[in-house]
Every structure is written in structure tokens, then in C-alpha cells.
Design a protein around this motif. Structure first.
Motif, PDB file in Angstrom:
ATOM      1  N   THR A   1       0.843  -1.196   0.000  1.00 25.27           N
ATOM      2  CA  THR A   1       0.000   0.000   0.000  1.00 25.27           C
ATOM      3  C   THR A   1       0.877   1.244   0.000  1.00 25.27           C
ATOM      4  O   THR A   1       2.046   1.186   0.386  1.00 25.27           O
TER       5      THR A   1
ATOM      6  N   ALA B   1     -16.988   2.470   1.934  1.00 22.22           N
ATOM      7  CA  ALA B   1     -15.676   2.677   2.573  1.00 22.22           C
ATOM      8  C   ALA B   1     -14.637   2.995   1.505  1.00 22.22           C
ATOM      9  O   ALA B   1     -14.918   2.925   0.310  1.00 22.22           O
ATOM     10  N   GLY B   2     -13.445   3.293   1.969  1.00 25.78           N
ATOM     11  CA  GLY B   2     -12.325   3.536   1.064  1.00 25.78           C
ATOM     12  C   GLY B   2     -11.963   4.997   0.993  1.00 25.78           C
ATOM     13  O   GLY B   2     -10.860   5.364   0.629  1.00 25.78           O
ATOM     14  N   GLU B   3     -12.900   5.865   1.312  1.00 23.21           N
ATOM     15  CA  GLU B   3     -12.701   7.312   1.301  1.00 23.21           C
ATOM     16  C   GLU B   3     -13.853   7.880   2.105  1.00 23.21           C
ATOM     17  O   GLU B   3     -14.822   7.165   2.413  1.00 23.21           O
TER      18      GLU B   3
ATOM     19  N   TRP C   1     -11.862   2.178   7.345  1.00 25.66           N
ATOM     20  CA  TRP C   1     -10.756   1.264   7.582  1.00 25.66           C
ATOM     21  C   TRP C   1      -9.573   1.526   6.690  1.00 25.66           C
ATOM     22  O   TRP C   1      -9.607   2.429   5.868  1.00 25.66           O
ATOM     23  N   GLN C   2      -8.546   0.766   6.897  1.00 30.16           N
ATOM     24  CA  GLN C   2      -7.282   0.960   6.189  1.00 30.16           C
ATOM     25  C   GLN C   2      -6.741  -0.407   5.761  1.00 30.16           C
ATOM     26  O   GLN C   2      -7.066  -1.413   6.395  1.00 30.16           O
ATOM     27  N   THR C   3      -5.887  -0.394   4.765  1.00 29.59           N
ATOM     28  CA  THR C   3      -5.221  -1.628   4.352  1.00 29.59           C
ATOM     29  C   THR C   3      -4.584  -2.286   5.577  1.00 29.59           C
ATOM     30  O   THR C   3      -4.637  -3.504   5.748  1.00 29.59           O
ATOM     31  N   GLU C   4      -4.009  -1.468   6.422  1.00 27.49           N
ATOM     32  CA  GLU C   4      -3.290  -1.977   7.590  1.00 27.49           C
ATOM     33  C   GLU C   4      -4.204  -2.748   8.541  1.00 27.49           C
ATOM     34  O   GLU C   4      -3.788  -3.726   9.150  1.00 27.49           O
TER      35      GLU C   4
ATOM     36  N   PRO D   1     -18.452   7.802  10.201  1.00 27.24           N
ATOM     37  CA  PRO D   1     -18.576   6.345  10.032  1.00 27.24           C
ATOM     38  C   PRO D   1     -18.979   5.656  11.351  1.00 27.24           C
ATOM     39  O   PRO D   1     -18.701   4.486  11.555  1.00 27.24           O
TER      40      PRO D   1
ATOM     41  N   THR E   1      -3.043   6.292  13.002  1.00 30.74           N
ATOM     42  CA  THR E   1      -3.751   5.969  11.750  1.00 30.74           C
ATOM     43  C   THR E   1      -3.334   6.900  10.613  1.00 30.74           C
ATOM     44  O   THR E   1      -3.683   6.640   9.457  1.00 30.74           O
TER      45      THR E   1
ATOM     46  N   ASP F   1      -4.744   9.462  10.071  1.00 27.08           N
ATOM     47  CA  ASP F   1      -5.989  10.133   9.704  1.00 27.08           C
ATOM     48  C   ASP F   1      -6.286  11.151  10.797  1.00 27.08           C
ATOM     49  O   ASP F   1      -6.179  10.840  11.990  1.00 27.08           O
TER      50      ASP F   1
ATOM     51  N   ASN G   1      -6.613   9.951  -1.789  1.00 27.16           N
ATOM     52  CA  ASN G   1      -7.576   8.934  -2.163  1.00 27.16           C
ATOM     53  C   ASN G   1      -8.233   9.322  -3.471  1.00 27.16           C
ATOM     54  O   ASN G   1      -9.007  10.260  -3.519  1.00 27.16           O
TER      55      ASN G   1
HETATM   56  P1  AMP Z   1      -6.835   2.088   2.097  1.00 25.32           P
HETATM   57  O1  AMP Z   1      -5.650   1.651   2.868  1.00 25.32           O
HETATM   58  O2  AMP Z   1      -6.639   2.090   0.629  1.00 25.32           O
HETATM   59  O3  AMP Z   1      -8.079   1.339   2.508  1.00 25.32           O
HETATM   60  O4  AMP Z   1      -7.072   3.613   2.479  1.00 25.32           O
HETATM   61  C1  AMP Z   1      -7.198   3.961   3.825  1.00 25.32           C
HETATM   62  C2  AMP Z   1      -7.479   5.422   3.959  1.00 25.32           C
HETATM   63  O5  AMP Z   1      -8.678   5.748   3.256  1.00 25.32           O
HETATM   64  C3  AMP Z   1      -7.753   5.814   5.387  1.00 25.32           C
HETATM   65  O6  AMP Z   1      -6.565   6.072   6.106  1.00 25.32           O
HETATM   66  C4  AMP Z   1      -8.613   7.049   5.210  1.00 25.32           C
HETATM   67  O7  AMP Z   1      -7.813   8.176   4.944  1.00 25.32           O
HETATM   68  C5  AMP Z   1      -9.424   6.712   3.989  1.00 25.32           C
HETATM   69  N1  AMP Z   1     -10.719   6.127   4.349  1.00 25.32           N
HETATM   70  C6  AMP Z   1     -11.108   4.854   4.214  1.00 25.32           C
HETATM   71  N2  AMP Z   1     -12.384   4.702   4.601  1.00 25.32           N
HETATM   72  C7  AMP Z   1     -12.818   5.920   5.019  1.00 25.32           C
HETATM   73  C8  AMP Z   1     -14.048   6.425   5.549  1.00 25.32           C
HETATM   74  N3  AMP Z   1     -15.107   5.645   5.688  1.00 25.32           N
HETATM   75  N4  AMP Z   1     -14.097   7.726   5.894  1.00 25.32           N
HETATM   76  C9  AMP Z   1     -13.028   8.535   5.729  1.00 25.32           C
HETATM   77  N5  AMP Z   1     -11.856   8.127   5.215  1.00 25.32           N
HETATM   78  C10 AMP Z   1     -11.744   6.836   4.864  1.00 25.32           C
END
Ligand code: AMP
Ligand code: COA
Length: 638
Positions: free
Chosen positions: A248, A373-375, A398-401, A423, A485, A487, A508
Motif C-alpha cells: 500500500t 468505505a475507502g474514502e 478502515w485501512q489496508t493496515e 462512520p 492511523t 488520519d 484517495n
Molecule cells: P486504504 O488503505 O486504501 O483502505 O485507504 C485507507 C485510507 O482511506 C484511510 O486512512 C482514510 O484516509 C481513507 N478512508 C477509508 N475509509 C474511510 C471512511 N469511511 N471515511 C473517511 N476516510 C476513509
């Protein structure tokens, strides 16, 4: 929507009171060859290890276990591909046979337990089969998303050092056929670490040329094995052994190899299917994502199968395959109970069909919820989806991690009131605190970086592949006792979390996580570029889009437009089309602090048309006006 019946608070408290008892109980839903010595071994690994001493097999739990329980004839995987006009269902028995055969093929190609296998495939059932075949023999898969360029694939090959690569001759993106094999050949040529074998699925839309002695034809190999009845059975691996590596974007050009182990991953995912997603075994759970992303790993491949549900592999887009009713057609045709996708997919549908004229054409009474999810899910998109589908629309973070939701609205435990823009609440396993720069929790309503109190729950990354130090430095070193995170956001009085922005240079784009730092590294290699900055600017459809600012070397006489086009081509060639890097502008200077740091945050505000002021530390405030001038000449920055 009644909310008083939610068991969330009770369940969360039971986890908080005794995390080991909570996860130990959840682990009873998984089949183990050998039980654990301790649910959490707090003294192993980087912050503890879950289910130490236990032995298990993830593919066994996803497949054979259900066949042995008499569910062999139940659909396990539905393939729906509007781009090839195909619908095909695999029962649990059929999928088990395919995976066991493929696992034998990998063994014959020299793959042993612990070896890595890179999977570079489009959204076809064989991608899921390849992941499960690796899990079956204890090999560690690393799936690389098809939208990455050869050099990105090469970087991952060099880090994972796979013994074998599984790929297909091509992918189909809407109306375009994308040959994968030339990208694979180029990546292997670029990489230092060469796999000894490649197993290639030939698709008729673009057949690949094969390299003798290295490339093997998937169909030929598996047909011969089937004729001989040769299959590979599941092997016992340690719960703490690696299941997969998923790369990632981080803050540099070197992607992070997020590691996932076997035991905790199964326990956590299985728990979420009922309690978060409210899916019963036998129901269809459709995750319209890609196996190249974490969401695809967890919820296209592993979780639905662990749960005995039916997963759906969709080779198509939300729009254009053939129209903005594509998702509704799939939901009604396959009786989808819940859909999970990225907000950008809904924005794409809304853009094409704002009045939802396609919605009424299909019977979607089977659908109970939509998960996003994802953004960040913007309230407008959520409200539009609610109005069209008339089901709860659940944003979850959530996150890839983490591999599964940090925060969400647990439908299975009883829906909590929805607050647009949030969320909802932390899932059991996650104790969230919003931290100030000194790592101290701030009051409700105040912003800061969101930290997860250690230990991370089962299913989260135990470390980065082969790089404990980078793991500690990236995630654990910023705040003592917390995983950062990266975030930023806040918690409200009710414990609802609001995730607003990244604190690093990760952006994103259409639900795809990308690093602007990595793009800068690529842009800087252009011979006419003296320095550059890449920032993420807001985009109505894709959430964010990268924008590049170039300062040219003194004395460059070449046409600026030509240089801009070359830079776009360069990023596409080096990172891939997924970067969606199309917005580039030459500027006279970049705004910097007196200590030489580029003021990316202020540039982003200008580009997004937000209010901005020149930071006190700025070297020359006039440069910000220059940037605004260039942006407005391109119709950006309000
Ligand atoms: P990824 O690892 O590709 O799933 O991206 C993770 C990142 O996407 C997180 O650290 C957030 O910045 C963002 N992200 C994923 N889901 C959400 C969500 N439901 N609300 C806000 N940001 C999100
Ligand atoms: N293989 C090869 N190329 C790919 C690819 C793949 N798997 N996926 C995307 N690309 C290419 C696209 O064809 C496009 O190329 P182009 O510049 O030649 O047009 C480019 O990468 C950018 O793709 P994308 O940003 O995805 O735009 P799109 O117009 O193809 O699709 C959406 C837009 C919204 C439909 C799509 O981005 C989407 O479904 N996103 C959801 C992402 C997701 O599921 N994220 C996981 C979290 S749930």
C-alpha cells in the motif's frame, strides 16, 4: 429505523472489559488443528501476537469445512462479467476442487510453504482461486492491482521475492482490453528477483505470448492435473504465519508491504460477517471493489467464504457496462443481501442518472443495506443512495493496515442512529483516542490525529513484510502506546468518530490510495524539472485528484505544454493509469517556508477554493498569488 435495540454498547463493553475472553469466544467459530497457547501473547512481535501456538488453515476454513458440513452444493462464488457477457456460479464443492487442483499446480511449480506468490489478475474467479490455493499450501500471496504499471509491479516483486507469479493474459476495463502479460514480462525484466515460473490464464480477448521454460498455461496445467486426479490438501500453518502481503502507498516511492497472518484474520473477519454486516450463511454478499485492494482481500475473497455465504466477483463498472443500472441489475439478478462499495462508485452512478431512473427497473427487495468505505462518504452521496435504495447506507472506516473496519455501524448488533459525515463508532477491538501533537488525548469535538490504543486487534497487521523497523517508525513511534492511523479527525460526545483528512501525503483517488510523495519522486526524474510539488485537490467524482506543479530548470526553451504532457506520460508509465495524474502546470516558483519546506497545505486550500492565509513562516507571500493565478488560468481554485 429503530435503534434502541442495538447491543453495540454492551458488546463493546464486554470486549473492553476482557479483550482476550472476547476474541477467545469469537475464535470458536473457526476450525483449528491445534488450539492456541494464549489468545494474546503480549510479549511477542511488535505489540503482541494473537492466537500464538495455534495451527490452522485459512483455505480449509473457507472451503473444505463447508463441504464437510454438507454445504457442497451451495453457491460459493458467482462470477458476473457484463464485459464478457458471462455469468457462472461455483458451488463450494466446485470451488474446493478448483482450488485444490491449482494448489497442486503451484506445488509442481516449486512453491513451498512460506514461499511468496505474486498474483497479477483482473476481476475473475481465478484471482480468488489463486489466493485460496496459496493459503491452502501455506504460501504467501501478494496480489498486485492491475492498474499499476510494470515498474510498480517490479518494486513489489523485488520486495516479496516470489517463487512464482500467477497472472492472466488480459483484463477488461469497461470497453478497453488491457493486455497484462507485456506488463508482467516488463516487470520481471526490470526486477532483480526473478520468479522461476509464471502460470498464465489465457483469455481469448488478448492471448499472451509465452516464454518457454518459464511460462505455463493455466488451462493445460490444471486440465492435466484434473485428468490425473491430483490435488493438494490444506496444510497446517501457525496462526501467526503470514497469509498474505498487500502493498500500500506510504509517504515514499517504496510501498509498504502490509502483512496479514492466518489465525487472527479469520477470527476477526468471521466476527464481522454477522455482527457488522448482518449476513447469514447462504446469503449473497457483493463487494464491488477489486481483489487488488484490501476490501477485495477481506470481503470478496476471505470473509464471505469463511462465513459460508456466497461472494460475487463482478468484472464491470458502476456505469458504462452497459449503463448506470448495472449495479441494480446485479443486485436483483443474484439476490444480493448487502452491497459494499466505494462512495466514488455511487457518485459515478449519480452523475449519469441523477434521478435514479434505472432504479425502478429492477426488483431490489432483497437488498438490506449498502456499506461504503475507502474514502470519506460525503453526506450528499449517502442521502442520494438512501433515497434511491431505501435501505440504511452505512459509512465505515478502515485501512489496508487494519484489514477490517476500525469504525462502523454494526447492523448485525442493531443499527445505531446514523450521523451524516461520521462512520459511526469504534468496533470492538479498537479503542480510539484523538491525540494532540504531544500524544495526549483531546476533548470531544477537538481535532487531532486518531490513534488506536495498542494492542491492535486480531486481523490487523502484525508488522510490515521484512521490515519491523519501518513498521515501528511508520505507525508506533509517533505516539507512545498507540498505532497512529495518519488520519485526522475528532470524536463527538457520543463517541462517533469523524475522519476528515490524512495527516501525511497519501491521497484517495476514486477509492484508490496513492502517494503524492511517490508521484513527486517520478515527476522529479524529468530532465527539465528543477523541482515539483504534487497535491491532492478535491474532485466531485473521484473525491480527490492529483495536481502537479512544476518549476523548470533555468534555460529550458522547450514548450511548457510539451513538458507537461511528457510528465503526465511519465507518471502513467511509472506508476500506472490508476494514478489518474492528468493535471499538471508549470509555475514560476513554489511557495516555501523560510526553512525551505513547500507549503503544500496552503496550495491545496487555494486549489480547492477554500479560505487561505499566508503562513507566518512563508518566505515570499507573492508566490501564493502566482500559484492562484496559474490555477485560475486553468479554471481551478474558484
Ligand atoms: P486504504 O488503505 O486504501 O483502505 O485507504 C485507507 C485510507 O482511506 C484511510 O486512512 C482514510 O484516509 C481513507 N478512508 C477509508 N475509509 C474511510 C471512511 N469511511 N471515511 C473517511 N476516510 C476513509
Ligand atoms: N487494470 C488496468 N487499468 C485499470 C484498472 C485495472 N484493474 N482499474 C482502473 N484502471 C485504469 C482505468 O481504465 C483508467 O484508465 P484511463 O486513464 O486510461 O481512463 C485509470 O486506471 C483510472 O481509473 P479509475 O480512477 O478507477 O477511473 P474509471 O473511470 O476507470 O472508474 C470508478 C471510475 C468510480 C468506476 C472506479 O474508480 C471505481 O469503481 N472505484 C472504486 C474503487 C474501489 O473499489 N476501491 C476500494 C475501496 S472499496
Amino acid at each position: 429505523m429503530t435503534t434502541s435495540a442495538s447491543q453495540y454498547h454492551e458488546v463493546y463493553k464486554s470486549w473492553l472489559d476482557d479483550p482476550e475472553a472476547f476474541w477467545g469466544e469469537a475464535a470458536k467459530d473457526v476450525s483449528w488443528y491445534k488450539p492456541w497457547d494464549s489468545v494474546l501473547d503480549a510479549y511477542s512481535g511488535q505489540y503482541g501476537r494473537w492466537f500464538s501456538g495455534a495451527e490452522c488453515n485459512t483455505a480449509y476454513n473457507c472451503l473444505d469445512r463447508h463441504v464437510e458440513a454438507g454445504l457442497g452444493d451451495q453457491p460459493a462464488l458467482i462470477f458476473d462479467s457484463p464485459v464478457t457477457d458471462t455469468v457462472k456460479t461455483f458451488t463450494y464443492s466446485e470451488l474446493t476442487d478448483e482450488v485444490a487442483t491449482l494448489a497442486a499446480a503451484l506445488v509442481d511449480l516449486g512453491v513451498k510453504t512460506g514461499d511468496r506468490v505474486v498474483i497479477y489478475m483482473p476481476m475473475i474467479p481465478q484471482a480468488v482461486m489463486a489466493m485460496l490455493a496459496c493459503a491452502r499450501i501455506g504460501a504467501v500471496h501478494s496480489v498486485v492491482f492491475g492498474g499499476f504499471a510494470a515498474s510498480e509491479l517490479a518494486t513489489r516483486i523485488d520486495d516479496a521475492k516470489p517463487v512464482a507469479i500467477v497472472s492472466a493474459s488480459c483484463g477488461i476495463e469497461g470497453s478497453k482490453v488491457i493486455p497484462y502479460k507485456p506488463l508482467l514480462d516488463k516487470a520481471i525484466e526490470l526486477s532483480q528477483s526473478k520468479p522461476s515460473a509464471c502460470l498464465i490464464l489465457q483469455r481469448p480477448m488478448a492471448e499472451a505470448s509465452m516464454i518457454a521454460g518459464r511460462d505455463y498455461d493455466w488451462l493445460e496445467v490444471t486440465t492435466s492435473l484434473k485428468e490425473r486426479g491430483r490435488k493438494a490438501g490444506p496444510v497446517a500453518v501457525k496462526a501467526t504465519d503470514p497469509l498474505y502481503i498487500l502493498y500500500t502507498s506510504g509517504t515514499t516511492g517504496q510501498p509498504k508491504g502490509v502483512l496479514r497472518d492466518n489465525g487472527g484474520h479469520m477470527v476477526a473477519l468471521k466476527w464481522t460477517m454477522k455482527n457488522l454486516y448482518d449476513i447469514k450463511p447462504g446469503e449473497v454478499f457483493w463487494v464491488a471493489s477489486d481483489v487488488g485492494w484490501v476490501v477485495g482481500h477481506s470481503y470478496i475473497c476471505y470473509a464471505p467464504l469463511l462465513h459460508g455465504a456466497t461472494t460475487l466477483v463482478y468484472e464491470g463498472k458502476p456505469v458504462g457496462t452497459p449503463d448506470a443500472g448495472a449495479f441494480w441489475r446485479v443486485i436483483s439478478q443474484h439476490k444480493v443481501a448487502s452491497l459494499f462499495t466505494a462512495p466514488t462508485a455511487f457518485r459515478a452512478i449519480k452523475k449519469e442518472d441523477p434521478d435514479g431512473s434505472f432504479v425502478g427497473k429492477y426488483d431490489m427487495s432483497c437488498l438490506r443495506a449498502l456499506f461504503l468505505a475507502g474514502e470519506r462518504a460525503d453526506p450528499d452521496t449517502i442521502k442520494w443512495a438512501e433515497a434511491q435504495l431505501k435501505v440504511p447506507v452505512i459509512d465505515h472506516w478502515w485501512q489496508t493496515e487494519t484489514g477490517w473496519a476500525i469504525a462502523g455501524n454494526p447492523v448485525g448488533l442493531g443499527l445505531l442512529p446514523i450521523k451524516y459525515g461520521s462512520p459511526t463508532v469504534a468496533m470492538p477491538g479498537y479503542e480510539l483516542h484523538v491525540l494532540d501533537e504531544a500524544g495526549k488525548p483531546v476533548a470531544a469535538g477537538e481535532s487531532g490525529t486518531i490513534g488506536i490504543k495498542l494492542p491492535l486487534p486480531p486481523g490487523n497487521l502484525p508488522t510490515l513484510w521484512g521490515n519491523d523497523e519501518r513498521f515501528r517508525e511508520s505507525y508506533l513511534s509517533q505516539f507512545e502506546g498507540y498505532y497512529s492511523t495518519s488520519d485526522a479527525g475528532y470524536l463527538d460526545e457520543d463517541g462517533y468518530v469523524y475522519v476528515m483528512a490524512r495527516t501525511d501525503d497519501v491521497i484517495n483517488v476514486a477509492g484508490h490510495r496513492l502517494s503524492t510523495g511517490q508521484m513527486e519522486e517520478v515527476v522529479a526524474t524529468h530532465p527539465d524539472v528543477a523541482e515539483c510539488a504534487v497535491i491532492g485537490v478535491a474532485d466531485k467524482l473521484k473525491g480527490q485528484l492529483p495536481a502537479g506543479f512544476l518549476v523548470l530548470n533555468a534555460g529550458v526553451t522547450k514548450d511548457e505544454k510539451e513538458i507537461e504532457a511528457e510528465v503526465v506520460k511519465l507518471v502513467r508509465a511509472e506508476i500506472g493509469p490508476v494514478a489518474a495524474f492528468k493535471n499538471v502546470m508549470v509555475v514560476p516558483r513554489l511557495p516555501k517556508t523560510r526553512s525551505g519546506k513547500i507549503l503544500r497545505a496552503t496550495m491545496r486550500k487555494i486549489a480547492d477554493g477554500e479560505d487561505w492565509t499566508a503562513p507566518a513562516t512563508i518566505d515570499d507571500p507573492a508566490i501564493l498569488d502566482e500559484i492562484q493565478g496559474v490555477l485560475s488560468s486553468r479554471g481551478m481554485g474558484a
